[in-house]
Design an enzyme around this catalytic site. Structure first.
Site, mmCIF file in Angstrom:
data_model
loop_
_atom_site.group_PDB
_atom_site.id
_atom_site.type_symbol
_atom_site.label_atom_id
_atom_site.label_comp_id
_atom_site.label_asym_id
_atom_site.label_seq_id
_atom_site.Cartn_x
_atom_site.Cartn_y
_atom_site.Cartn_z
ATOM 1 N N ASP A 210 0.786 -1.234 0.000
ATOM 2 C CA ASP A 210 0.000 0.000 0.000
ATOM 3 C C ASP A 210 0.815 1.280 0.000
ATOM 4 O OD1 ASP A 210 1.103 0.061 2.514
ATOM 5 O OD2 ASP A 210 -0.714 -0.601 3.544
ATOM 6 N N GLU B 57 0.266 -9.029 -1.162
ATOM 7 C CA GLU B 57 -0.366 -8.471 0.045
ATOM 8 C C GLU B 57 -1.602 -7.639 -0.351
ATOM 9 O OE1 GLU B 57 1.980 -7.226 3.754
ATOM 10 O OE2 GLU B 57 0.805 -5.427 3.390
ATOM 11 N N GLU C 33 -2.230 5.206 2.646
ATOM 12 C CA GLU C 33 -2.109 3.783 2.310
ATOM 13 C C GLU C 33 -3.444 3.133 1.945
ATOM 14 O OE1 GLU C 33 -0.646 5.232 4.907
ATOM 15 O OE2 GLU C 33 1.491 4.972 4.537
ATOM 16 N N HIS D 299 5.888 6.065 13.331
ATOM 17 C CA HIS D 299 6.317 7.008 12.289
ATOM 18 C C HIS D 299 5.235 7.398 11.294
ATOM 19 C CE1 HIS D 299 6.165 3.867 9.249
ATOM 20 N NE2 HIS D 299 6.650 3.065 10.149
ATOM 21 N N ARG E 135 2.440 8.770 8.843
ATOM 22 C CA ARG E 135 2.106 10.152 8.477
ATOM 23 C C ARG E 135 0.949 10.718 9.304
ATOM 24 N NH1 ARG E 135 4.830 9.598 3.827
ATOM 25 N NH2 ARG E 135 5.382 11.467 2.655
ATOM 26 N N HIS F 28 12.652 5.783 12.842
ATOM 27 C CA HIS F 28 12.582 6.061 11.394
ATOM 28 C C HIS F 28 13.394 7.314 11.079
ATOM 29 C CE1 HIS F 28 10.741 7.096 7.549
ATOM 30 N NE2 HIS F 28 10.076 5.957 7.547
#
Ligand code: UD1
Ligand code: UDP
Length: 367
Positions: free
Chosen positions: A96, A118, A132, A207, A209, A240
């Protein structure tokens, strides 16, 4: 030989696509070609090094503080050239990320079939996770082959009238453990060798967004408070590289000397660290699949998850992004042995470690 081009660009895609790339090299009828977009740079290279996969193409698109628009535009433009040169028989994309969605679109524009590894994960909220959820929905519309990790994912696709060439394969992340988990493991990152594993060690990553801002602040404040309330706890947070994460997390987490921040660790270190940890707290997708395999309880630092199988199995709990809820759930696991025992049952709904073999067999039969 049929040419199978695998396109990926971020750390989690690489961890889940490298086992497949290696599996395809065993085929007598398929020739794998690896094209990395370079949406990630150092964090991608760490994975390629562990699996010893050498990309045939690197689009090298990463920029500091990149936007999802720039990632999309650069992948579309640069992949067009590579597809023209190679003319693969199929392009495989994963999951994604914006790399996946844009690479699928580039292949579609070139009228090349697309396989989606996936496939079928959903929250049904287009802004969570952002972007995503929309990336994977769009990729499902584009793809010709859908490799769904679970029956639940297959069902989600069926509800969207995606019924042709849908295969339940398990998740290739479980295949990756064959390369990574070792007994008597010594960490490559020396920060990890310094950890006191006689304490209750919580492995944290965060991490996403949509968590940047207040939610990540809440998460970090909760971690500091958990340490205050339980002096026997230690937290390790491989952070990250996104500067936006560091800006928020470091000033808060530095308030506790029970918390150690480290640079991103390679996936061998990560899987072995998880194996030695007491529990996991994360907003990552991948960790929700990996930790149940290792029998480690997971508190998910998000309001929704596209991985309800592990929640139903009882090994993953959705703690959300409110400080008090996170503290409550963590202390419960730390203090109540029976709650911990229930969550650490080693139930792994994501596969048996043979997903890549299945995908290879399906491609050999269908291409
Ligand atoms: C991306 C994916 C997300 C996935 C995550 C895995 C999108 C929109 N997001 O988010 O789905 O969960 O990867 O980690 O596709 N950076 C470096 N070096 C690296 C990697 C990143 O410096 O090796 C920094 C750069 O400043 C970059 C920033 O991190 O601009 C953000 O990277 P980006 O790929 O845009 O977003 P992620 O949050 O990593
Ligand atoms: N991971 C890693 N090193 C780290 C943090 C995570 O190797 O320092 C691995 C982790 O085990 C999992 C994957 O990276 O396989 C998850 O990637 P990430 O958190 O970047 O993305 P997400 O799962 O959120 O999409």
């Amino acid at each position: 030989m049929k040419k199978v081009m695998l396109v990926f660009g971020t750390r989690p895609e690489a961890i889940k696509m490298c086992p497949l790339a290696l599996e395809l090299t065993k085929s007598e009828t398929l020739k794998p070609i690896v094209c990395v977009t370079g949406q990630h740079k150092e964090m991608l290279q760490q994975v390629l090094d562990v699996f010893q996969v050498k990309p045939d193409y690197d689009l090298a698109i990463m920029k500091e503080r990149q936007t999802i628009t720039s990632i999309t535009a650069n992948v579309l433009l640069k992949l067009e050239e590579v597809l023209k040169i190679e003319q693969p028989d199929i392009v495989l994309v994963h999951g994604d990320t914006t790399t996946s969605m844009a690479a699928g679109l580039a292949a579609f524009y070139a009228k090349i079939p697309v396989g989606h590894v996936e496939a079928g994960l959903r929250t049904y909220n287009k802004y969570s996770p952002y972007p995503e959820e929309m990336n994977r929905v769009l990729t499902s519309r584009i793809a010709d082959y859908h490799f769904a990790p679970t029956v639940n994912n297959q069902k989600a696709l069926k509800e969207e009238a995606v019924t042709k060439n849908v295969f339940v394969t398990g998740n290739t992340v479980i295949d990756a453990f064959q390369t990574t988990i070792k007994s008597d493991y010594k960490f490559a990152n020396d920060d990890l060798n310094q950890l006191d594993f006689s304490k209750k060690l919580i492995l944290v990553t965060a991490h996403r967004r949509e968590n940047l801002g207040k939610p990540l602040e809440n998460i970090c404040n909760a971690l500091v408070e958990i340490c205050k309330q339980d002096p026997d706890v230690r937290i390790i947070y491989p952070m990250h590289m996104n500067p936006a994460v560091h800006e928020i997390a470091e000033p808060i987490l530095s308030q506790s000397n029970q918390i150690k921040i480290t640079t991103p660790v390679d996936v061998m270190d990560m899987h072995n660290l998880m194996d030695k940890s007491f529990m996991v707290m994360t907003d990552s997708g991948g960790l929700q699949e990996e930790a149940p395999h290792l029998g480690k309880p997971v508190l998910v630092l998000r309001t929704e998850t596209e991985r309800p199988e592990a929640v139903a199995a009882g090994t993953v709990k959705l703690s959300g992004v409110c400080k008090d809820d996170i503290i409550h759930d963590a202390l419960e696991l730390l203090e109540q042995g029976e709650v911990y025992q229930l969550m650490s049952r080693a139930v792994n709904p994501y596969g048996d470690g043979h997903a890549s073999e299945r995908i290879r067999a399906i491609l050999e039969e269908n291409l």
